[in-house]
Design a protein around this motif. Structure first.
Motif, short mmCIF file in Angstrom:
data_model
loop_
_atom_site.label_atom_id
_atom_site.label_comp_id
_atom_site.label_asym_id
_atom_site.label_seq_id
_atom_site.Cartn_x
_atom_site.Cartn_y
_atom_site.Cartn_z
N HIS A 56 0.72 -1.53 -0.14
CA HIS A 56 -0.26 -0.13 0.22
C HIS A 56 0.58 1.09 0.77
O HIS A 56 2.02 1.43 0.99
CB HIS A 56 -0.88 -0.16 1.07
N ASN A 58 1.04 4.79 0.82
CA ASN A 58 0.98 5.28 1.88
C ASN A 58 1.33 4.37 2.82
O ASN A 58 1.09 4.96 4.04
CB ASN A 58 -1.03 5.28 2.13
N GLU A 59 1.74 3.46 3.41
CA GLU A 59 2.35 2.90 4.35
C GLU A 59 3.58 2.53 4.22
O GLU A 59 3.98 1.73 3.44
CB GLU A 59 1.84 1.51 4.21
N ASP A 122 -6.30 0.07 9.44
CA ASP A 122 -5.37 -0.30 7.28
C ASP A 122 -6.14 -1.67 6.78
O ASP A 122 -6.54 -0.89 5.81
CB ASP A 122 -4.47 -0.89 7.76
N ASN A 128 -7.70 6.37 2.05
CA ASN A 128 -6.07 6.72 1.63
C ASN A 128 -5.76 7.39 0.60
O ASN A 128 -5.54 6.43 -0.80
CB ASN A 128 -5.41 6.31 2.64
N ARG A 131 -2.72 4.54 -0.87
CA ARG A 131 -2.89 3.39 -0.69
C ARG A 131 -2.61 2.28 -1.95
O ARG A 131 -2.17 1.77 -2.15
CB ARG A 131 -4.28 3.31 -0.36
N ASP A 138 -6.16 -1.43 -4.60
CA ASP A 138 -5.51 -2.52 -4.16
C ASP A 138 -5.27 -3.94 -4.20
O ASP A 138 -5.98 -4.55 -4.28
CB ASP A 138 -6.78 -2.62 -2.49
N LYS A 292 0.67 5.25 9.86
CA LYS A 292 1.52 4.68 8.65
C LYS A 292 2.51 5.75 7.81
O LYS A 292 3.64 5.47 7.42
CB LYS A 292 0.48 5.05 7.66
#
Length: 467
Positions: A56, A58-59, A122, A128, A131, A138, A292
């Motif tokens: 992801h 944004n992590e 999460d 987000n 993400r 996803d 995150k």
């Protein structure tokens, strides 16, 4: 990131190399760094494992920790750290710091740091920034849903939970190039163990990720290897102070930072379920923390929290048993099945007949089988404090096929497991990546650039304005 990986490769050229498994939607390289005593080669009986970050976008913490890990392995090996030297000399370690570089670019340039917290952590957040990948997919819901196949077949005689073919209808959906690249990677390397790194919670989860509840409600949904997965998850969680508690309210079913994926939040098409059901690889998902996008000054603290856990997890690749399945002439049998009594999940031998089977300590009855050979069975005792995999070799004698086995094996061989990408999606993805890359190059270079490039000589880079 790529610069750091290349520098690390240069510093430790005897034990590392970088290679690409493909490109993202926008044409960015999915670059892996590998550590081994013989980089680029599979060595007999040497297990292979992988670590994947930034699935992801944004992590990014997982990707950052994996960059630290690559630098640490290189530096400590050169300085003579015996533990690290033993690890690299006996394990082939593959590190993919960023599986979703496009999402990361959006997250970093966007407002991701103000969007990191969502109500349910999460696994439930969809809105987000960064993400998903550049196609708004996803990636942790984009793998073939083989878990549903298992649930549908579980009452059938002789049903399997291993090497399940990719259903044809999967290819008619939206398959991200990043997902495609990782699937090819999983199929091309005999991985034994894997971890994927996320953020938004403090937890290590293990398969299945999809609930067996008919209405999809969160429900404990164990694999046949539940004991092995709990041991692997505990190995990481117990060595790591950062995964010792949840963010916000406690999760039902969590035990000191370890939880079954479906009990945490049921999802289909996850990467860890695909690893387990399609290949020999056992994967867990590590969620590194509540924030995150932690501030830069906290990154080194996170590394300190996770350093021992990462090393201990790589060492866990050596749990269980390993060996060869050979014929009477001593030649390795590719694709032979290694079964453990009481666990309805087989693993298969690699190209030259070598295999690795992760197991908990205790007594196990292990059988090797292959079409055209008589089965061979051995009783194995694994002591609790065993530091390396026990060596268990099998020699199979030629024999006429048992009709029941013949029927079983013919179903497998006629299945589409060995076929990957029957509709040649690869060309579609590479063309898409090339078009995106050409657009980027055109946007970055002035109008006269292509003229000089076509002459074949040096392009006058000094004419470019410095920004």
């Amino acid at each position: 990131m790529i610069d750091i990986l290349k520098k690390t490769e240069d510093q430790c050229s005897d034990i590392s190399r970088t290679y690409s498994i493909g490109r993202s939607t926008e044409g960015r390289e999915l670059l892996v760094i590998e550590f081994s005593s013989s980089p680029g080669e599979h060595q007999l009986l040497e297990p292979e494992m992988k670590l994947v970050g930034n699935m992801h976008g944004n992590e990014p913490l997982g990707g950052q920790l994996l960059l630290y890990l690559a630098q640490y392995l290189c530096a400590e090996y050169l300085q003579g750290n015996e533990r690290i030297q033993t690890l690299i000399n006996n394990t082939r370690i593959h590190i993919l710091p960023s599986m979703n570089p496009d999402g990361y670019e959006v997250a970093v340039s966007g407002d991701a740091d103000s969007n990191y917290s969502d109500d349910e952590g999460d696994r439930y957040g969809y809105g987000n920034v960064g993400r998903n990948n550049a196609q708004n997919i996803d990636l942790n819901r984009n793998f073939p849903d083989l878990t549903t196949v298992v649930y549908r077949r579980r009452r059938q005689k002789g049903f399997r939970t291993d090497h399940i073919p990719i259903p044809d209808n999967y290819w008619f959906g939206k398959v991200a190039p990043e997902t495609y690249a990782v699937m090819k990677w999983i199929r091309s390397v005999p991985f034994v163990l894997s971890a994927s790194f996320h953020s938004g919670d403090r937890m290590v989860s293990y398969p299945y990720d999809l609930s067996k509840h008919p209405r999809g409600q969160n429900m404990f949904s164990p694999t046949p290897d539940d004991k092995v997965f709990k041991l692997l998850a505990r190995t990481y969680a117990d060595s790591n102070t950062a995964t010792s508690g949840e963010c916000g309210s406690p999760h039902d079913g969590s035990q000191k930072g370890v939880i079954n994926g479906a009990q945490w939040g049921s999802i289909s098409g996850s990467m860890q379920d695909f690893n387990y059901l399609h290949s020999n690889c056992f994967e867990v998902t590590v969620s590194l923390g509540c924030d995150k996008f932690p501030p830069e000054e906290e990154l080194f603290l996170s590394w300190q929290d996770n350093q021992e856990a990462l090393i201990a997890f790589i060492e866990a690749t050596h749990r269980g048993i390993k060996g060869f399945v050979n014929d009477e002439e001593g030649k390795g049998i590719k694709g032979a099945r290694v079964s453990v009594r009481g666990i309805r999940h087989d693993i298969t031998t690699a190209e030259n007949g070598d295999y690795w089977r992760l197991l908990t300590p205790g007594i196990h009855i292990v059988t090797a089988s292959a079409p055209g050979y008589a089965r061979a069975t051995k009783k194995v005792h694994l002591p609790t404090r065993m530091q390396s995999a026990g060596r268990v070799d099998f020699v199979l004698q030629k024999a006429p096929l048992d009709p029941d086995i013949e029927e079983e094996e013919s179903v497998l061989s006629s299945s589409s497991y060995d076929r990957f990408d029957p509709y040649n999606q690869y060309n579609q993805y590479t063309m898409m990546a090339d078009v995106n890359r050409q657009h980027e190059e055109r946007a970055e270079k002035p109008w006269w650039w292509s003229y000089f490039a076509s002459l074949g000589g040096p392009v006058p880079t000094w004419l470019l304005k410095r920004h």
